[in-house]
Scaffold this motif. Structure first.
Motif, PDB file in Angstrom:
ATOM      1  N   PRO A   1      28.228 -50.513 -29.270  1.00 14.76           N
ATOM      2  CA  PRO A   1      28.532 -50.009 -30.008  1.00 14.76           C
ATOM      3  C   PRO A   1      28.188 -48.548 -30.244  1.00 14.76           C
ATOM      4  O   PRO A   1      29.293 -47.830 -30.705  1.00 14.76           O
ATOM      5  N   VAL A   2      27.616 -47.673 -29.858  1.00 14.01           N
ATOM      6  CA  VAL A   2      27.202 -46.347 -29.717  1.00 14.01           C
ATOM      7  C   VAL A   2      28.093 -46.083 -28.729  1.00 14.01           C
ATOM      8  O   VAL A   2      28.747 -44.633 -28.911  1.00 14.01           O
ATOM      9  N   LEU A   3      28.201 -46.906 -27.365  1.00 13.32           N
ATOM     10  CA  LEU A   3      29.009 -45.886 -26.234  1.00 13.32           C
ATOM     11  C   LEU A   3      30.738 -45.811 -27.225  1.00 13.32           C
ATOM     12  O   LEU A   3      31.422 -44.877 -26.523  1.00 13.32           O
TER      13      LEU A   3
ATOM     14  N   MET B   1      18.048 -40.350 -31.055  1.00 12.94           N
ATOM     15  CA  MET B   1      18.101 -41.771 -30.881  1.00 12.94           C
ATOM     16  C   MET B   1      17.729 -42.112 -29.781  1.00 12.94           C
ATOM     17  O   MET B   1      17.716 -43.419 -30.309  1.00 12.94           O
ATOM     18  N   SER B   2      18.066 -41.321 -28.989  1.00 10.94           N
ATOM     19  CA  SER B   2      18.276 -42.452 -27.629  1.00 10.94           C
ATOM     20  C   SER B   2      17.707 -42.992 -26.882  1.00 10.94           C
ATOM     21  O   SER B   2      17.072 -45.191 -26.889  1.00 10.94           O
ATOM     22  N   GLU B   3      16.079 -42.835 -28.047  1.00 11.28           N
ATOM     23  CA  GLU B   3      15.126 -43.727 -27.299  1.00 11.28           C
ATOM     24  C   GLU B   3      15.191 -45.155 -28.575  1.00 11.28           C
ATOM     25  O   GLU B   3      14.651 -46.230 -27.873  1.00 11.28           O
ATOM     26  N   VAL B   4      15.796 -44.891 -29.514  1.00 11.37           N
ATOM     27  CA  VAL B   4      15.933 -46.355 -30.168  1.00 11.37           C
ATOM     28  C   VAL B   4      17.452 -46.581 -29.611  1.00 11.37           C
ATOM     29  O   VAL B   4      16.639 -48.843 -29.222  1.00 11.37           O
ATOM     30  N   VAL B   5      18.114 -46.548 -28.304  1.00 12.94           N
ATOM     31  CA  VAL B   5      18.781 -47.617 -27.746  1.00 12.94           C
ATOM     32  C   VAL B   5      18.149 -48.033 -26.852  1.00 12.94           C
ATOM     33  O   VAL B   5      18.430 -49.103 -26.585  1.00 12.94           O
ATOM     34  N   ASP B   6      17.288 -46.861 -26.593  1.00 12.12           N
ATOM     35  CA  ASP B   6      16.612 -47.939 -25.032  1.00 12.12           C
ATOM     36  C   ASP B   6      15.645 -49.339 -25.478  1.00 12.12           C
ATOM     37  O   ASP B   6      15.793 -50.161 -24.385  1.00 12.12           O
ATOM     38  N   ARG B   7      15.133 -49.226 -26.792  1.00 10.90           N
ATOM     39  CA  ARG B   7      14.421 -50.053 -27.144  1.00 10.90           C
ATOM     40  C   ARG B   7      15.072 -51.374 -27.812  1.00 10.90           C
ATOM     41  O   ARG B   7      14.352 -52.433 -27.223  1.00 10.90           O
ATOM     42  N   ASN B   8      16.414 -51.294 -28.431  1.00  7.99           N
ATOM     43  CA  ASN B   8      17.435 -51.828 -29.053  1.00  7.99           C
ATOM     44  C   ASN B   8      18.490 -51.913 -27.731  1.00  7.99           C
ATOM     45  O   ASN B   8      19.785 -51.660 -28.486  1.00  7.99           O
TER      46      ASN B   8
ATOM     47  N   LEU C   1      27.706 -34.880 -16.228  1.00  6.97           N
ATOM     48  CA  LEU C   1      27.740 -34.819 -14.477  1.00  6.97           C
ATOM     49  C   LEU C   1      26.047 -35.666 -14.497  1.00  6.97           C
ATOM     50  O   LEU C   1      25.540 -36.627 -13.446  1.00  6.97           O
ATOM     51  N   LYS C   2      25.418 -35.000 -14.863  1.00  9.51           N
ATOM     52  CA  LYS C   2      23.377 -34.944 -15.155  1.00  9.51           C
ATOM     53  C   LYS C   2      23.276 -36.598 -15.010  1.00  9.51           C
ATOM     54  O   LYS C   2      22.506 -36.948 -14.830  1.00  9.51           O
ATOM     55  N   GLY C   3      23.226 -36.696 -16.505  1.00  6.80           N
ATOM     56  CA  GLY C   3      23.640 -38.262 -16.669  1.00  6.80           C
ATOM     57  C   GLY C   3      23.887 -38.950 -16.104  1.00  6.80           C
ATOM     58  O   GLY C   3      23.697 -40.605 -15.867  1.00  6.80           O
ATOM     59  N   THR C   4      24.820 -38.840 -15.499  1.00  9.56           N
ATOM     60  CA  THR C   4      25.871 -39.666 -14.360  1.00  9.56           C
ATOM     61  C   THR C   4      24.920 -40.171 -13.521  1.00  9.56           C
ATOM     62  O   THR C   4      25.187 -40.935 -12.648  1.00  9.56           O
ATOM     63  N   ALA C   5      24.736 -38.950 -13.038  1.00  6.84           N
ATOM     64  CA  ALA C   5      23.855 -38.938 -11.556  1.00  6.84           C
ATOM     65  C   ALA C   5      22.545 -39.962 -11.824  1.00  6.84           C
ATOM     66  O   ALA C   5      21.945 -40.132 -10.438  1.00  6.84           O
ATOM     67  N   LEU C   6      21.370 -39.563 -13.078  1.00  6.01           N
ATOM     68  CA  LEU C   6      20.239 -40.181 -13.298  1.00  6.01           C
ATOM     69  C   LEU C   6      20.493 -41.420 -13.612  1.00  6.01           C
ATOM     70  O   LEU C   6      20.007 -42.948 -12.767  1.00  6.01           O
TER      71      LEU C   6
ATOM     72  N   CYS D   1      18.216 -44.043 -21.169  1.00  2.00           N
ATOM     73  CA  CYS D   1      18.227 -45.574 -20.879  1.00  2.00           C
ATOM     74  C   CYS D   1      19.395 -46.232 -19.812  1.00  2.00           C
ATOM     75  O   CYS D   1      20.331 -46.335 -19.022  1.00  2.00           O
ATOM     76  N   ARG D   2      18.294 -45.343 -18.720  1.00  3.70           N
ATOM     77  CA  ARG D   2      18.785 -45.421 -17.612  1.00  3.70           C
ATOM     78  C   ARG D   2      19.585 -46.885 -16.908  1.00  3.70           C
ATOM     79  O   ARG D   2      20.160 -47.227 -16.380  1.00  3.70           O
ATOM     80  N   ASP D   3      17.989 -47.750 -17.035  1.00  6.52           N
ATOM     81  CA  ASP D   3      17.989 -49.057 -16.258  1.00  6.52           C
ATOM     82  C   ASP D   3      19.492 -49.605 -17.124  1.00  6.52           C
ATOM     83  O   ASP D   3      20.188 -50.591 -16.777  1.00  6.52           O
ATOM     84  N   HIS D   4      18.968 -49.853 -17.917  1.00  5.04           N
ATOM     85  CA  HIS D   4      20.105 -50.613 -19.584  1.00  5.04           C
ATOM     86  C   HIS D   4      21.847 -49.615 -18.746  1.00  5.04           C
ATOM     87  O   HIS D   4      23.015 -50.653 -19.259  1.00  5.04           O
TER      88      HIS D   4
END
Length: 912
Positions: free
Chosen positions: A490-492, A477-484, A551-556, A519-522
């Protein structure tokens, strides 16, 4: 025959002349003489003797053909008392010759079948029948055997032969069943044999529709007392029959009989369920599934009418209700295909008709995905049940459009919200929700927001499997987190709890990776937290894949930071890995023991691969300085492990992503890197150096100042490569080297063709490519073909570059020198060496040669075709003059590449 019985030596001489005499007149004389022999009384004895001697394929083929012909046309010549002896003699020959040639066995088997028919009608002696039925079972299977390279012409002849005798064979099998009654072993043999002939696709469907064997098949399947082995043989036979009538319209009578026959098996299925006979249950489900597969198009075209009767779907859903998940799994391919058909047609009325069936299927699947109530820990994803759940997840994703993702998601959620189900039901529902979460529109969706809120509030006291699957759901549901973005904290916070618990750590890392990707920008504001996790990665119980994913997520996220911060943050992110590599190198120099650095190299590689900030022209790449600082450690690690292919491969991979990361900004590494690559390659020719070379050519090949240096690198790498590939079986034993060499050469063609074409090395590379076109290895062959195609194309494509005329002239010289050899080798390779999937690549090369110079290509192709063998060693015609002429015309008059491809596909079947 004048002059009495000829000697065996004379007959043998005539057979040799028929197949091998270069003079057509000699062949004609031999053919006439042998024809006369076949019509004489002596043919019986001589054929028998030739088959006993087994001197070669040609003489045995002639003898077998003669024997079959004599039995069919001149059986009256033999006195009745010799019939049994002849039959036994032929059975012995079949046994002795079965490894020499299936074509010979075909001829003899057909002859024996004729011998068996009359006695079966008039007496009960069936002692030799089992062996004959075994032969008749194997015959149709052999026709399409991969190992049997008899060519399409001969194969078509054999299939036509078998089709001609198929009704005779079925009549023989029917007589056999009549004589043996309920003898189980004989029935099994008969059903296997019948299935084999169904598979060949030569049985007359009208003849079969009214045949007694069909009735016997369904009687056996309806009987409760049928044994397991007989039940399986009968089920296999019905499945083969259903597969054989795939085209329902042209086999209407048989299709109707099978359709009605299978519908009568529902009661028998319920009886097998009641008796807990899983083997029979699985057999019935296979039959029901094959029925649905065969009538799929009819069902979609006319649902509920005639043979589009929707009761066949009911049968599958009855199977889906069986408690064992292995039963429903059999039908998955049908449900995929049904979904695919309905998706393509995209008819709302049809969707309405099939929706209830899919809803019931999803309900069954959710139940099948439940873990045992006494299961402890997280769900296993590597055992059989774990793999089943993965297949369920894939199937749900493919058919959910029929029900509606949002509707289904809401229904699933309400079962959790409104009820208080046991933990295993909750977990299975969350699992299905995770499968469809990505297909639900995340925009302004209160249900999705509520689900996310509720999931992150799950207490730590719930079953571990529920927590595990809820974490997977959050990741989906990562797209939902990006929109909200209000949910991000709380998710993290929820995921951090999971990361600290050993059983949940890897699933959590994957979810964090998904959140970072979406959610790269957030996530930029949380970079410090990600960095802290990355620094202490090994304090969490993560799988290698999960750690790399984090690590991939962190680099993004790192790539989205302000440019001025990236260098420092990248340095911090790489520091742990670099320190670890330095420590390994230090330990090695003190105690002489070398430890495996691949974990750290892979982690650096993933960081370089996904740190891709947007850099404007003229700006210095923020990663450039960091990579320059890390280079000495990578260089030292490469030197320390230069003999170990696996570690060198990981070093090269890491360097490849470092170069790609900063592009032209890695110029200062070019000289030392190339020097080291060439130096190590002389001693240890790891193919990954060639691949890394191709990356360098791709990045720097268009820079005027780098071209000569890169050409020197290519020449230095080519020398040891050619030595390796020129060894006996060198190409076959080193496909990775072939693959990477031609990737490198292709990059040169793409980036600096004139540099390569003007060099002395090009002749050797082209010669190597021509030799390698026959290599049956997917990746290597693809690289070779791409190189040759791209090379010739540089002389065809007028891209308005100023060097086009030079390129055209250089390609002209190369084609003059190698064109005929290339075309001849390509034709030989695709007829005798290469599997069918490589043919589109061959077609592209031939197309480019033809576009470059059509008149010359026509001549080269004619010469190549004249050089192909026209007959097999057994004397059967492989390709006729007419077929050669037709193929030449199809290719040389083609107006687009795919026409060349179709022509080659058809032509090469003549040699397979």
């Amino acid at each position: 025959m004048e002059g009495g019985k000829p000697s065996l030596a004379l007959v043998y001489q005539a057979v040799q002349a028929l197949y091998h005499d270069p003079d057509p007149a000699g062949k004609e004389r031999a053919s006439l003489w042998l024809g006369e022999l076949q019509r004489s009384m002596y043919a019986w004895e001589i054929s028998d003797q030739l088959l006993q001697l087994k001197q070669d394929v040609e003489s045995c083929y002639f003898a077998a053909q003669t024997m079959k012909m004599k039995i069919q046309t001149s059986f009256y010549e033999l006195p009745p008392e010799t019939h049994n002896a002849l039959r036994d003699s032929l059975l012995t020959h079949i046994q002795n010759l079965k490894d020499l040639s299936p074509v010979i066995v075909t001829q003899l088997s057909v002859g024996v079948t004729y011998l068996f028919m009359p006695p079966l009608r008039y007496n009960n002696d069936i002692s030799s029948m089992p062996f004959l039925i075994e032969i008749l079972t194997v015959l149709p299977e052999e026709v399409h055997s991969r190992s049997l390279r008899i060519g399409a012409n001969r194969r078509t002849e054999i299939i036509e032969d078998l089709a001609f005798y198929s009704s005779t064979v079925v009549t023989l099998l029917t007589s056999c069943v009549e004589k043996t009654g309920t003898d189980e072993k004989m029935l099994i043999k008969v059903f296997r044999c019948l299935g084999s002939w169904f598979n060949l696709g030569v049985l007359d469907s009208n003849f079969m529709a009214s045949n007694q064997l069909l009735m016997v098949l369904f009687q056996v399947l309806q009987r409760d007392e049928t044994s397991t082995n007989l039940h399986e043989a009968a089920s296999d036979c019905v499945c083969s029959a259903l597969y054989a009538i795939e085209n329902v319209e042209t086999n209407m009578a048989l299709a109707l009989q099978l359709f009605q026959g299978v519908l009568t098996l529902e009661t028998a299925y319920h009886m097998a369920v009641a008796r807990e006979d899983l083997d029979k249950v699985l057999n019935y489900c296979r039959i029901f599934t094959e029925l649905c597969e065969t009538f799929l198009e009819t069902t979609v075209r006319s649902p509920g009418r005639g043979m589009g009767d929707l009761r066949i779907l009911e049968l599958l859903l009855i199977c889906a209700g069986h408690p064992q998940y292995e039963v429903v799994e059999i039908s998955f391919n049908f449900w995929y295909r049904l979904g695919e058909h309905l998706y393509k047609i995209n008819d709302a009325d049809l969707h309405t008709i099939f929706r209830p069936y899919i809803q019931r299927l999803l309900h069954c699947l959710a139940r099948h995905c439940q873990l045992d109530p006494d299961h402890e820990g997280i769900p296993e994803d590597t055992d059989d049940f774990g793999e089943f759940r993965m297949r369920v997840s894939d199937l749900v994703k493919d058919v959910i459009f029929l029900v509606g993702s949002m509707e289904c998601f809401s229904q699933l959620y309400s079962t959790l919200k409104d009820g208080n189900p046991p933990w295993e039901v909750t977990e299975a529902v969350l699992f299905i929700m995770a499968a469809i979460a990505k297909s639900v529109d995340p925009e302004n969706n209160p249900t999705l927001s509520e689900v996310l809120q509720q999931v992150v509030l799950l207490p730590e006291s719930v079953h571990m499997a529920v927590r595990y699957t809820s974490i997977e759901l959050v990741g989906e549901m990562s797209e939902v987190v990006d929109r909200n973005p209000r949910f991000l904290d709380p998710v993290l916070s929820y995921l951090m709890k999971g990361l600290r618990e050993k059983p949940l750590a890897s699933a959590t890392a994957k979810a964090i990776h998904n959140i970072c990707s979406a959610c790269r920008d957030h996530m930029a504001q949380h970079f410090q937290g990600l960095l802290d996790i990355a620094r202490s990665l090994d304090s969490f119980a993560l799988s290698t894949e999960a750690a790399v994913g984090l690590l991939k997520g962190t680099a993004l996220v790192l790539a989205r930071l302000p440019l001025e911060k990236i260098a420092e943050c990248l340095s911090d992110l790489c520091a742990v890995q670099v320190m670890a590599l330095k420590k390994l190198l230090a330990e090695e120099s003190t105690n002489g023991k070398s430890a495996d650095p691949t974990v750290w190299l892979d982690r650096l590689a993933v960081i370089f691969r996904h740190t891709n900030p947007i850099v404007e022209n003229g700006q210095t790449h923020p990663c450039q300085k960091v990579i320059q600082e890390i280079w000495p450690v990578l260089s030292e690690t490469l030197n320390a492990h230069q003999a170990d292919n696996r570690i060198v491969e990981r070093c090269c991979r890491c360097l490849r992503f470092a170069v790609r990361c900063v592009g032209k900004g890695s110029a200062s590494l070019l000289q030392p890197l190339v020097t080291q690559m060439v130096s190590v390659y002389q001693m240890y020719p790891h193919s990954c150096f060639l691949y890394l070379g191709s990356i360098l050519v791709d990045e720097y090949g268009m820079e005027g100042g780098c071209r000569q240096g890169l050409l020197d690198m290519l020449q230095a790498l080519c020398m040891p490569t050619f030595q390796l590939l020129e060894q006996p079986n060198g190409l076959r034993n080193h496909p990775d080297t072939v693959d990477d060499l031609f990737r490198l050469a292709t990059r040169f063609v793409q980036r600096s063709p004139v540099t390569l074409l003007s060099s002395s090395i090009i002749v050797h590379i082209i010669q190597c490519a021509i030799a390698a076109t026959s290599l049956d290895h997917r990746d290597a062959n693809c690289s070779v073909m791409k190189f040759v195609r791209d090379l010739i194309h540089t002389g065809v494509a007028d891209d308005y570059e100023e060097d086009f005329e030079v390129r055209k002239q250089l390609i002209g010289q190369a084609m003059e020198q190698h064109g005929q050899q290339l075309v001849t080798q390509l034709m030989h390779s695709c007829c005798f060496c290469l599997p069918p999937y490589t043919l589109p690549d061959v077609a592209e090369v031939l197309w480019e040669v033809m576009v470059f110079n059509r008149p010359t290509f026509c001549r080269w192709l004619e010469n190549a075709l004249n050089g192909l063998p026209k007959e097999t060693s057994g004397g059967a015609v492989t390709v006729t003059h007419k077929q050669l002429t037709e193929f030449h015309k199809q290719v040389t008059s083609a107006e687009e590449c795919k026409q060349v491809c179709w022509a080659i596909r058809e032509f090469t079947r003549l040699f397979r």
